[in-house]
Scaffold this active site. Structure first.
Site, PDB file in Angstrom:
ATOM      1  N   GLY A  99       3.176   6.611   7.840  1.00 49.05           N
ATOM      2  CA  GLY A  99       4.544   6.834   7.400  1.00 49.05           C
ATOM      3  C   GLY A  99       5.494   5.758   7.900  1.00 49.05           C
ATOM      4  O   GLY A  99       6.542   5.513   7.312  1.00 49.05           O
ATOM      5  N   ASN A 100       5.133   5.093   9.021  1.00 46.86           N
ATOM      6  CA  ASN A 100       5.929   3.967   9.523  1.00 46.86           C
ATOM      7  C   ASN A 100       5.714   2.706   8.691  1.00 46.86           C
ATOM      8  O   ASN A 100       6.499   1.747   8.805  1.00 46.86           O
ATOM      9  CB  ASN A 100       5.575   3.646  10.971  1.00 46.86           C
ATOM     10  CG  ASN A 100       6.318   4.514  11.966  1.00 46.86           C
ATOM     11  OD1 ASN A 100       5.711   5.226  12.753  1.00 46.86           O
ATOM     12  ND2 ASN A 100       7.637   4.450  11.930  1.00 46.86           N
ATOM     13  N   SER A 101       4.655   2.672   7.884  1.00 46.28           N
ATOM     14  CA  SER A 101       4.361   1.492   7.087  1.00 46.28           C
ATOM     15  C   SER A 101       5.555   1.109   6.219  1.00 46.28           C
ATOM     16  O   SER A 101       6.128   1.957   5.525  1.00 46.28           O
ATOM     17  CB  SER A 101       3.142   1.744   6.193  1.00 46.28           C
ATOM     18  OG  SER A 101       1.980   1.879   6.963  1.00 46.28           O
ATOM     19  N   HIS A 132       0.815  -1.219   0.000  1.00 49.01           N
ATOM     20  CA  HIS A 132       0.000   0.000   0.000  1.00 49.01           C
ATOM     21  C   HIS A 132       0.848   1.268   0.000  1.00 49.01           C
ATOM     22  O   HIS A 132       0.349   2.348  -0.302  1.00 49.01           O
ATOM     23  CB  HIS A 132      -0.979  -0.002   1.181  1.00 49.01           C
ATOM     24  CG  HIS A 132      -0.360   0.241   2.528  1.00 49.01           C
ATOM     25  ND1 HIS A 132      -0.039  -0.769   3.405  1.00 49.01           N
ATOM     26  CD2 HIS A 132      -0.010   1.399   3.150  1.00 49.01           C
ATOM     27  CE1 HIS A 132       0.477  -0.254   4.514  1.00 49.01           C
ATOM     28  NE2 HIS A 132       0.501   1.065   4.390  1.00 49.01           N
ATOM     29  N   ASP A 154       0.422  -7.677   1.484  1.00 51.78           N
ATOM     30  CA  ASP A 154       0.786  -6.273   1.637  1.00 51.78           C
ATOM     31  C   ASP A 154       2.309  -6.103   1.621  1.00 51.78           C
ATOM     32  O   ASP A 154       2.890  -5.423   2.479  1.00 51.78           O
ATOM     33  CB  ASP A 154       0.207  -5.684   2.922  1.00 51.78           C
ATOM     34  CG  ASP A 154       0.231  -4.155   2.907  1.00 51.78           C
ATOM     35  OD1 ASP A 154       0.412  -3.573   1.817  1.00 51.78           O
ATOM     36  OD2 ASP A 154       0.114  -3.551   3.989  1.00 51.78           O
TER      37      ASP A 154
END
Length: 342
Positions: free
Chosen positions: A271-273, A160, A190
């Site tokens: 943003g940590n994804s 994503h 993901d």
């Protein structure tokens, strides 16, 4: 004559005689005898002590000798034990951050989205005109592998994070930015893998970055401390820490896919994804992917267990995926002037 003798011999006999001064030689001899006596006493005491020690050693036999040798090596044994303890409980969080930050990158996704025009909301049958807008989103990634023969530096992230990308760029630890190519994606897990050509990177960048060490997420225990690193809110890399709250936590995604995650209370924010979840040995044990967000929820973040997806990551590295919006990019370029949509 008698008077002469009396004057030479000293006072008259009726008066007490003063003590005659002791010759210097005699005083030195007595002092020397005292020193010799002390030395002999010390030597005698040392001999007795040495004899007693030898006697005790003989009584104890080889067992006492072994214990003595162990006592002498006690410091080395304790140091060895400390080393094992350090390996078990890991490093300080600051040490982990120093080691892992060069392995984590920031990813910028520039995409084109079709949105409804604010000035033409209403039209026939309730529909209005739409326009294309450039959208910038940020995420994180982890340098997972370097292949000099293939001239590629591979970065794992979330699917994503790269979805609908028109262009993808990667910012490294030295704040240098390079364009990235999309290798492969897995929407169900993901996961996505990007690559950057090693020959494109400057010497300064190559000196500042590193490949992450991969750990074993199957060995995690509930309550174990973990560290999360990522590009939180697009501000740049940040470090948070927490514990493993749960393992094999089943979560159903928005598309209806159910997967198992590591649950942690380490702060994971937008943003940590795609960033790194690390154990206290500084090893990658998860890819941060999601959090529960609600006024009633706090400290519930999720990461993909790395041991469950390493084979899939290796497969994605061999693929090449074209960015999904070449047509939108062309249309957007034709409808913009000076970088602003019209």
């Amino acid at each position: 004559m008698d008077n002469y003798k009396n004057d030479w011999m000293g006072p008259a006999p009726s008066e007490p005689l003063p003590p005659a001064p002791e010759p210097v030689r005699r005083r030195r001899q007595r002092k020397g005898r005292r020193v010799v006596s002390l030395v002999l006493s010390a030597a005698l005491f040392g001999s007795v002590a040495a004899g007693s020690f030898c006697g005790v050693q003989q009584l104890l036999g080889s067992e006492g000798g072994a214990e003595s040798a162990a006592a002498e090596a006690g410091t080395l044994t304790m140091l060895s034990s400390t080393s094992r303890t350090t390996a078990r409980y890991g490093m300080d969080v600051s040490d982990i951050a120093a080691m892992a930050l060069p392995c984590v990158v920031s990813i910028t996704n520039i995409s084109v989205q079709e949105v409804q025009s604010f000035f033409h909301r209403f039209g026939p049958n309730g529909s209005g005109q739409t326009q294309l807008e450039e959208t910038v989103s940020c995420g994180s990634g982890v340098i997972i592998y370097s292949d000099e023969e293939a001239d590629a530096l591979y970065i794992v992230t979330n699917q994503h994070v790269v979805a609908d990308a028109m262009t993808l760029s990667v910012s490294f630890a030295d704040n240098s930015v390079y364009e990235a190519q999309l290798c492969g994606t897995d929407e169900e897990l993901d996961l996505a893998v990007l690559k950057v050509a090693l020959t494109d990177l400057s010497e300064q960048t190559l000196e500042q970055i590193d490949v992450i060490s991969v750990g074993d997420s199957d060995a995690l225990e509930v309550g174990e401390q973990v560290v999360a690193i990522g590009n939180a809110l697009g501000y740049g890399q940040s470090v948070t820490t927490g514990i493993v709250s749960a393992l094999n936590r089943s979560i159903t995604n928005e598309d209806g896919t159910t997967s198992s995650y590591i649950q942690t209370d380490a702060a994971i924010n937008p943003g940590n994804s795609g960033g790194a979840l690390l154990n206290l040995d500084g090893e990658l044990i998860g890819i941060n992917t999601a959090k529960l967000s609600s006024t009633d929820v706090e400290g519930m973040g999720y990461a993909i267990p790395i041991s469950d997806v390493m084979e899939r990551i290796a497969e994605l590295m061999t693929q090449t995926t074209a960015l999904s919006q070449p047509a939108a990019q062309a249309a957007f370029s034709g409808r913009t002037q000076g970088g602003r949509s019209v």
